[in-house]
Scaffold this motif. Sequence first.
Motif: not given
Length: 239
Positions: A102-109
Amino acid sequence: MKHLTLKLHGTDPDTLPLASLSKYLGCLDKLYGGKEIKSLADVEQGCACLKIAVDDADYDEALQHIREASEGKAAKKYMDPYNQLLGQIEKDGYEGEFYAGKVRIVRLPTKKRSPRSEALTQRMACSVKGRLYSVGGKDDTIPIRIEDMEGKVVMGETNQTLATALGKDLFKHIHAHGEGEWEQSEAGGSWQLRRIVISSYEVIENLDPKSAFNKLRALGGIKLPRGKGVHSDILDNRS
């Protein structure tokens, strides 16, 4: 098996083209790496969430590949599928995020996102108190995971020498120190610790679970240097 999820915003399981899905899965298979079996566990509703089951033996390395690729630091065999993934997402007009559980690790550009909405990041010294529950990996940089006093996963990494010492203290409560990477996803929003590069640590005395929780709560979780608050300090010093 543990799960890594690529969330694709701008589509859902009913509208995601099958041709695009096959390309995403191919990129993810190469990006995650590892020799064990990976399988598509589900395409969840809400957006199109590609939930992949990854063998426990390969999970920490897959996390590391995602993080390093997002920073342009991964080996070419992982950078290539990562860049292909970005290209396909851009072509389809979506936005993407990687989640570990449930943890966001990367937001893609994406080119669609305006510069103002790009996440702000800053590195600064910090410390984390919690239960060490994962030390693993085969590269020079070893992924570490700590569960803080609120049950949240704190991602970390360290060198092989310190990882060897940490391995002997697995499942103990520790106080880890190092350089933290902080992220503010939206202007005016709260800052979140993405990961910590651990340079030293000490074991917190052995306690029963309830006493350990109360002691950790009394000590505080993530500690920042004294002086200016984290918000003003990060905003004043970001590049």
